[in-house]
Design a protein around this motif. Structure first.
Motif, PDB file in Angstrom:
ATOM      1  N   GLY A  90      59.681  34.184  24.895  1.00 39.80           N
ATOM      2  CA  GLY A  90      59.268  35.417  24.218  1.00 39.80           C
ATOM      3  C   GLY A  90      58.589  35.190  22.893  1.00 39.80           C
ATOM      4  O   GLY A  90      58.758  35.971  21.946  1.00 39.80           O
ATOM      5  N   MET A  91      57.769  34.151  22.800  1.00 41.30           N
ATOM      6  CA  MET A  91      57.163  33.775  21.517  1.00 41.30           C
ATOM      7  C   MET A  91      56.175  34.811  20.990  1.00 41.30           C
ATOM      8  O   MET A  91      55.898  34.841  19.789  1.00 41.30           O
ATOM      9  CB  MET A  91      56.476  32.411  21.626  1.00 41.30           C
ATOM     10  CG  MET A  91      55.315  32.337  22.572  1.00 41.30           C
ATOM     11  SD  MET A  91      54.669  30.633  22.672  1.00 41.30           S
ATOM     12  CE  MET A  91      53.214  30.880  23.701  1.00 41.30           C
ATOM     13  N   CYS A  92      55.639  35.665  21.837  1.00 41.59           N
ATOM     14  CA  CYS A  92      54.714  36.697  21.347  1.00 41.59           C
ATOM     15  C   CYS A  92      55.425  37.666  20.407  1.00 41.59           C
ATOM     16  O   CYS A  92      54.786  38.276  19.540  1.00 41.59           O
ATOM     17  CB  CYS A  92      54.106  37.466  22.515  1.00 41.59           C
ATOM     18  SG  CYS A  92      52.995  36.488  23.529  1.00 41.59           S
ATOM     19  N   THR A  93      56.730  37.798  20.572  1.00 36.05           N
ATOM     20  CA  THR A  93      57.527  38.646  19.687  1.00 36.05           C
ATOM     21  C   THR A  93      58.118  37.849  18.536  1.00 36.05           C
ATOM     22  O   THR A  93      57.969  38.225  17.367  1.00 36.05           O
ATOM     23  CB  THR A  93      58.661  39.326  20.481  1.00 36.05           C
ATOM     24  OG1 THR A  93      58.090  40.166  21.485  1.00 36.05           O
ATOM     25  CG2 THR A  93      59.545  40.152  19.569  1.00 36.05           C
ATOM     26  N   THR A  94      58.759  36.740  18.848  1.00 35.15           N
ATOM     27  CA  THR A  94      59.456  35.980  17.809  1.00 35.15           C
ATOM     28  C   THR A  94      58.502  35.223  16.890  1.00 35.15           C
ATOM     29  O   THR A  94      58.830  34.970  15.735  1.00 35.15           O
ATOM     30  CB  THR A  94      60.433  34.963  18.430  1.00 35.15           C
ATOM     31  OG1 THR A  94      59.709  34.071  19.293  1.00 35.15           O
ATOM     32  CG2 THR A  94      61.521  35.668  19.215  1.00 35.15           C
ATOM     33  N   HIS A  95      57.340  34.876  17.399  1.00 35.53           N
ATOM     34  CA  HIS A  95      56.384  34.090  16.610  1.00 35.53           C
ATOM     35  C   HIS A  95      54.975  34.689  16.687  1.00 35.53           C
ATOM     36  O   HIS A  95      53.987  33.989  16.822  1.00 35.53           O
ATOM     37  CB  HIS A  95      56.364  32.632  17.083  1.00 35.53           C
ATOM     38  CG  HIS A  95      57.656  31.915  16.852  1.00 35.53           C
ATOM     39  ND1 HIS A  95      58.735  32.045  17.695  1.00 35.53           N
ATOM     40  CD2 HIS A  95      58.053  31.083  15.844  1.00 35.53           C
ATOM     41  CE1 HIS A  95      59.739  31.303  17.239  1.00 35.53           C
ATOM     42  NE2 HIS A  95      59.356  30.725  16.114  1.00 35.53           N
ATOM     43  N   ALA A  96      54.917  36.009  16.557  1.00 31.31           N
ATOM     44  CA  ALA A  96      53.618  36.697  16.595  1.00 31.31           C
ATOM     45  C   ALA A  96      52.688  36.200  15.495  1.00 31.31           C
ATOM     46  O   ALA A  96      51.466  36.181  15.668  1.00 31.31           O
ATOM     47  CB  ALA A  96      53.819  38.207  16.467  1.00 31.31           C
ATOM     48  N   ASP A  97      53.257  35.755  14.381  1.00 32.08           N
ATOM     49  CA  ASP A  97      52.442  35.264  13.268  1.00 32.08           C
ATOM     50  C   ASP A  97      51.702  33.984  13.628  1.00 32.08           C
ATOM     51  O   ASP A  97      50.683  33.657  13.007  1.00 32.08           O
ATOM     52  CB  ASP A  97      53.316  35.028  12.036  1.00 32.08           C
ATOM     53  CG  ASP A  97      54.436  34.022  12.286  1.00 32.08           C
ATOM     54  OD1 ASP A  97      54.972  33.979  13.412  1.00 32.08           O
ATOM     55  OD2 ASP A  97      54.788  33.288  11.353  1.00 32.08           O
ATOM     56  N   ILE A  98      52.188  33.266  14.632  1.00 33.86           N
ATOM     57  CA  ILE A  98      51.515  32.051  15.111  1.00 33.86           C
ATOM     58  C   ILE A  98      50.601  32.379  16.295  1.00 33.86           C
ATOM     59  O   ILE A  98      49.451  31.929  16.356  1.00 33.86           O
ATOM     60  CB  ILE A  98      52.550  30.996  15.538  1.00 33.86           C
ATOM     61  CG1 ILE A  98      53.389  30.551  14.338  1.00 33.86           C
ATOM     62  CG2 ILE A  98      51.885  29.798  16.197  1.00 33.86           C
ATOM     63  CD1 ILE A  98      54.550  29.646  14.703  1.00 33.86           C
ATOM     64  N   VAL A  99      51.111  33.169  17.215  1.00 36.35           N
ATOM     65  CA  VAL A  99      50.389  33.466  18.455  1.00 36.35           C
ATOM     66  C   VAL A  99      49.145  34.319  18.209  1.00 36.35           C
ATOM     67  O   VAL A  99      48.054  34.039  18.748  1.00 36.35           O
ATOM     68  CB  VAL A  99      51.321  34.166  19.467  1.00 36.35           C
ATOM     69  CG1 VAL A  99      50.537  34.659  20.686  1.00 36.35           C
ATOM     70  CG2 VAL A  99      52.439  33.220  19.899  1.00 36.35           C
ATOM     71  N   ASN A 100      49.266  35.352  17.397  1.00 37.23           N
ATOM     72  CA  ASN A 100      48.157  36.290  17.230  1.00 37.23           C
ATOM     73  C   ASN A 100      46.875  35.655  16.677  1.00 37.23           C
ATOM     74  O   ASN A 100      45.787  35.891  17.212  1.00 37.23           O
ATOM     75  CB  ASN A 100      48.588  37.464  16.353  1.00 37.23           C
ATOM     76  CG  ASN A 100      49.569  38.387  17.060  1.00 37.23           C
ATOM     77  OD1 ASN A 100      49.811  38.259  18.260  1.00 37.23           O
ATOM     78  ND2 ASN A 100      50.141  39.323  16.328  1.00 37.23           N
ATOM     79  N   PRO A 101      46.948  34.851  15.621  1.00 40.10           N
ATOM     80  CA  PRO A 101      45.723  34.216  15.135  1.00 40.10           C
ATOM     81  C   PRO A 101      45.079  33.285  16.163  1.00 40.10           C
ATOM     82  O   PRO A 101      43.846  33.177  16.220  1.00 40.10           O
ATOM     83  CB  PRO A 101      46.191  33.443  13.896  1.00 40.10           C
ATOM     84  CG  PRO A 101      47.414  34.158  13.444  1.00 40.10           C
ATOM     85  CD  PRO A 101      48.083  34.605  14.702  1.00 40.10           C
ATOM     86  N   ASP A 102      45.900  32.616  16.963  1.00 36.36           N
ATOM     87  CA  ASP A 102      45.343  31.738  18.005  1.00 36.36           C
ATOM     88  C   ASP A 102      44.643  32.558  19.092  1.00 36.36           C
ATOM     89  O   ASP A 102      43.594  32.154  19.594  1.00 36.36           O
ATOM     90  CB  ASP A 102      46.452  30.879  18.626  1.00 36.36           C
ATOM     91  CG  ASP A 102      46.912  29.761  17.705  1.00 36.36           C
ATOM     92  OD1 ASP A 102      46.254  29.544  16.663  1.00 36.36           O
ATOM     93  OD2 ASP A 102      47.923  29.102  18.023  1.00 36.36           O
ATOM     94  N   LEU A 103      45.223  33.683  19.438  1.00 31.92           N
ATOM     95  CA  LEU A 103      44.567  34.593  20.381  1.00 31.92           C
ATOM     96  C   LEU A 103      43.242  35.085  19.811  1.00 31.92           C
ATOM     97  O   LEU A 103      42.216  35.093  20.515  1.00 31.92           O
ATOM     98  CB  LEU A 103      45.466  35.802  20.663  1.00 31.92           C
ATOM     99  CG  LEU A 103      46.566  35.655  21.698  1.00 31.92           C
ATOM    100  CD1 LEU A 103      47.447  36.904  21.710  1.00 31.92           C
ATOM    101  CD2 LEU A 103      45.977  35.429  23.079  1.00 31.92           C
ATOM    102  N   LEU A 104      43.235  35.482  18.559  1.00 36.40           N
ATOM    103  CA  LEU A 104      42.018  35.974  17.917  1.00 36.40           C
ATOM    104  C   LEU A 104      40.927  34.919  17.921  1.00 36.40           C
ATOM    105  O   LEU A 104      39.754  35.218  18.224  1.00 36.40           O
ATOM    106  CB  LEU A 104      42.334  36.413  16.487  1.00 36.40           C
ATOM    107  CG  LEU A 104      41.156  36.946  15.676  1.00 36.40           C
ATOM    108  CD1 LEU A 104      40.591  38.218  16.304  1.00 36.40           C
ATOM    109  CD2 LEU A 104      41.594  37.217  14.231  1.00 36.40           C
ATOM    110  N   ALA A 105      41.290  33.690  17.609  1.00 38.35           N
ATOM    111  CA  ALA A 105      40.314  32.605  17.566  1.00 38.35           C
ATOM    112  C   ALA A 105      39.685  32.386  18.936  1.00 38.35           C
ATOM    113  O   ALA A 105      38.459  32.176  19.049  1.00 38.35           O
ATOM    114  CB  ALA A 105      40.970  31.319  17.077  1.00 38.35           C
ATOM    115  N   PHE A 106      40.493  32.454  19.986  1.00 41.78           N
ATOM    116  CA  PHE A 106      39.961  32.274  21.341  1.00 41.78           C
ATOM    117  C   PHE A 106      39.068  33.444  21.744  1.00 41.78           C
ATOM    118  O   PHE A 106      37.994  33.234  22.348  1.00 41.78           O
ATOM    119  CB  PHE A 106      41.119  32.154  22.337  1.00 41.78           C
ATOM    120  CG  PHE A 106      40.684  32.121  23.782  1.00 41.78           C
ATOM    121  CD1 PHE A 106      40.051  31.008  24.305  1.00 41.78           C
ATOM    122  CD2 PHE A 106      40.911  33.213  24.613  1.00 41.78           C
ATOM    123  CE1 PHE A 106      39.642  30.972  25.629  1.00 41.78           C
ATOM    124  CE2 PHE A 106      40.509  33.189  25.946  1.00 41.78           C
ATOM    125  CZ  PHE A 106      39.881  32.066  26.440  1.00 41.78           C
TER     126      PHE A 106
END
Length: 278
Positions: free
Chosen positions: A259-275
């Protein structure tokens, strides 16, 4: 409430936020959750000017609790109906867990022929196939999924609380920062859906073979996975999927949970944006 009715008469709930002329990002949730599981992503990308869309799978959340069609072919057809209704083009489809399987089948069977899909993202996703078979000897034995079905039928509320409070977010790991609010929100979403859909959905996420779908995908695809995923083991999923994709990129997250999209959204979201922006 925003809904569409599919060709087989199923009412599907969806959220559609942001500018109509913004690039659409379509989010596909995991089992047994709802579009609400993407809150941390929807608000983030809304703030970046994107049009964000997320639906509740049939039998889940606010969509109709129908008896039939709880399989990947229907899941993919349902989201195709949402996409066509909203006339989404140049979209990025992002799927977590079971939703990653849904994205894989949708893009391969519906998205590419229509030219509506720009990119895809699979996060902690179930492809190529979770189940242990002769062709997939390192997969998860059927007895594990039979156990899921037994626990769901016996005490769904308790089963869901155990998942959310333990392995889904890695809350069972030593030193984990446990959030009861996050676990309770997972439980809330699960209990909104129908037991029949969730019971049948176990077969859909565990036994569907996405090998040919992965091979058929032509668009750039980002595969994101935590190496401490206790729900969908990385060795049986992401590490295999990226080898089957024509334009696949793998990003592994050390010690992050399912469930890292919730617990670590601060890491996941910028990587999604970059892609998405690449």
């Amino acid at each position: 409430m925003s809904t569409i009715t599919t060709k087989d008469g199923v009412e599907i709930f969806y959220k559609d936020w942001g500018p109509r002329d913004g690039q659409p990002l379509v989010f596909h949730h995991g089992w047994p959750l709802s579009a609400d599981d993407w809150d941390a992503q929807l608000l983030y990308f809304l703030g970046k000017g994107y049009r964000v869309v997320a639906h509740d799978r049939r039998g889940h959340g606010r969509s109709a609790q129908v008896s039939d069609g709880h399989d990947m072919d229907h899941y993919a057809a349902d989201i195709a109906s949402v996409v066509e209704h909203l006339d989404l083009r140049n979209a990025v489809h992002i799927g977590h867990s079971t939703g990653g399987g849904e994205v894989t089948r949708y893009v391969a069977r519906h998205g590419q022929p229509s030219g509506r899909v720009a990119k895809a993202v699979l996060i902690g996703a179930v492809p190529p196939i979770m189940l242990k078979t002769a062709a997939n000897p390192d997969g998860t034995p059927i007895e594990v999924f039979d156990g899921f079905r037994q626990q769901l039928a016996a005490n769904r509320a308790g089963f869901y609380l155990d998942i959310a409070s333990g392995p889904f977010y890695g809350f069972n790991r030593p030193g984990a920062h446990v959030s009861q609010a996050v676990a309770q929100n997972w439980w809330r979403q699960g209990m909104m859906g129908g037991a029949k859909a969730h019971y049948d959905g176990i077969k859909a996420f565990s036994e569907t073979d996405f090998t040919q779908d992965l091979k058929a995908i032509e668009v750039p695809t980002l595969v994101m996975h935590g190496d401490d995923d206790q729900i969908v083991p990385i060795a049986d999923s992401a590490l295999l999927s990226v080898k089957l994709l024509k334009k696949g990129t793998l990003k592994v997250y050390e010690k992050l949970p399912h469930g890292m999209c919730t617990t670590h959204a601060d890491i996941v979201n910028p990587d999604l944006l970059a892609f998405i922006k690449a």
